[in-house]
Design an enzyme around this catalytic site. Structure first.
Site, PDB file in Angstrom:
ATOM      1  N   ASN A   1      -5.873  -0.634   2.648  1.00 48.40           N
ATOM      2  CA  ASN A   1      -5.850  -0.651   1.187  1.00 48.40           C
ATOM      3  C   ASN A   1      -7.292  -0.639   0.680  1.00 48.40           C
ATOM      4  OD1 ASN A   1      -5.840  -1.537  -1.544  1.00 48.40           O
ATOM      5  ND2 ASN A   1      -3.828  -2.466  -1.272  1.00 48.40           N
TER       6      ASN A   1
ATOM      7  N   HIS B   1      -3.183   0.858  -4.878  1.00 50.29           N
ATOM      8  CA  HIS B   1      -2.270   0.189  -5.815  1.00 50.29           C
ATOM      9  C   HIS B   1      -2.854   0.333  -7.215  1.00 50.29           C
ATOM     10  CE1 HIS B   1       0.520  -3.499  -6.594  1.00 50.29           C
ATOM     11  NE2 HIS B   1       0.364  -2.790  -7.686  1.00 50.29           N
TER      12      HIS B   1
ATOM     13  N   GLU C   1       1.305   1.997  -3.945  1.00 51.93           N
ATOM     14  CA  GLU C   1       2.058   0.818  -4.364  1.00 51.93           C
ATOM     15  C   GLU C   1       1.988   0.702  -5.881  1.00 51.93           C
ATOM     16  OE1 GLU C   1       1.004  -2.226  -0.693  1.00 51.93           O
ATOM     17  OE2 GLU C   1       0.127  -2.580  -2.661  1.00 51.93           O
TER      18      GLU C   1
ATOM     19  N   HIS D   1      -0.035  -8.562   2.691  1.00 50.04           N
ATOM     20  CA  HIS D   1      -0.589  -9.582   1.796  1.00 50.04           C
ATOM     21  C   HIS D   1      -1.166 -10.744   2.598  1.00 50.04           C
ATOM     22  CE1 HIS D   1      -1.083 -10.312  -2.520  1.00 50.04           C
ATOM     23  NE2 HIS D   1      -1.314 -11.543  -2.136  1.00 50.04           N
TER      24      HIS D   1
END
Length: 241
Positions: free
Chosen positions: A10, A46, A73, A194
């Protein structure tokens, strides 16, 4: 050789760093290409409505040049997000029930309460040929209900595991194993993400060896800065000899 678990990196935090200063350093699009080159199996972004880190334009540019898996996301209650995903057609969309001004994702979908809504949204993305994953807490009932939404995968929200890992790792991972077993039983693919990091990732994978993919951002970028810190300082010193 066991089940291969893919690492999707990410890159939101790199965008945060860029945006804090203006300009284009670090170059977020180049970082996506370089992450692939350095061994990442995929790139996760995201985008949020305020574009405080990844911008919609970044997503479009990354899609043009990416060769590994691209995972977007976001919150599908925002039409702007839905339009972006349908326009760019990533390999995977991960649906996250974020509030508008949320700092970071902090809960999964209530797949029972939002069953019909999710069925409708998932159908939209699957009709466009995009694999769908939905963010779910490690609760067996929520996984069961996820299996009837039409989603391809779930992504287990691992903050609870990360928080409890240092107290008692076996009890921290137990609800995730139960949820993962239910996912496997119902034919769902399994992602996780996460607060996974260099301390807790290996144990999680060993506990759930059939895990398909993890997406990691914050910890990985922090480690990258720190593990490269000494080398970078020395490189600057050498310029001053």
């Amino acid at each position: 050789m066991g089940h291969t678990t893919k690492l999707s990196v990410n890159i939101n935090k790199l965008a945060t760093l860029r945006n804090s200063r203006g300009g284009n350093n670090p170059d977020v699009v180049k970082s996506a290409v370089d992450a692939q080159r350095f061994g990442a199996d995929g790139i996760t972004v995201h985008p949020r409505p305020d574009e405080r880190h990844i911008r919609y334009s970044d997503v479009r540019e990354i899609k043009k040049i990416i060769t590994t898996e691209f995972n977007i996301e976001g919150n599908c209650t925002e039409q702007k997000f839905v339009d972006l995903v349908l326009e760019t057609r990533p390999h995977q969309v991960t649906l996250v029930p974020d509030a508008l001004n949320q700092v970071t994702s902090n809960h999964g979908w209530n797949t029972i309460e939002h069953q019909q809504y999710l069925q409708g949204m998932i159908e939209v993305f699957k009709n466009a040929g995009i694999r769908v994953s939905i963010f779910v807490d490690p609760v067996v009932e929520m996984v069961e209900a996820a299996a009837t939404t039409g989603t391809d995968r779930i992504e287990l929200y691992t903050e609870g595991y990360a928080r409890e890992y240092h107290n008692n790792k076996a009890s921290a991972v137990a609800p995730y194993i139960a949820a993962a077993e239910k996912a496997r039983e119902t034919g769902l693919g399994l992602n996780a993400g996460h607060d996974l990091d260099l301390d807790n990732l290996q144990y999680f994978k060993q506990s759930i060896p059939w895990l398909d993919e993890v997406s990691i951002g914050h910890a990985l970028i922090c480690d990258a800065i720190y593990l490269g810190f000494e080398n970078t300082i020395q490189m600057y010193k050498r310029q001053l000899l």
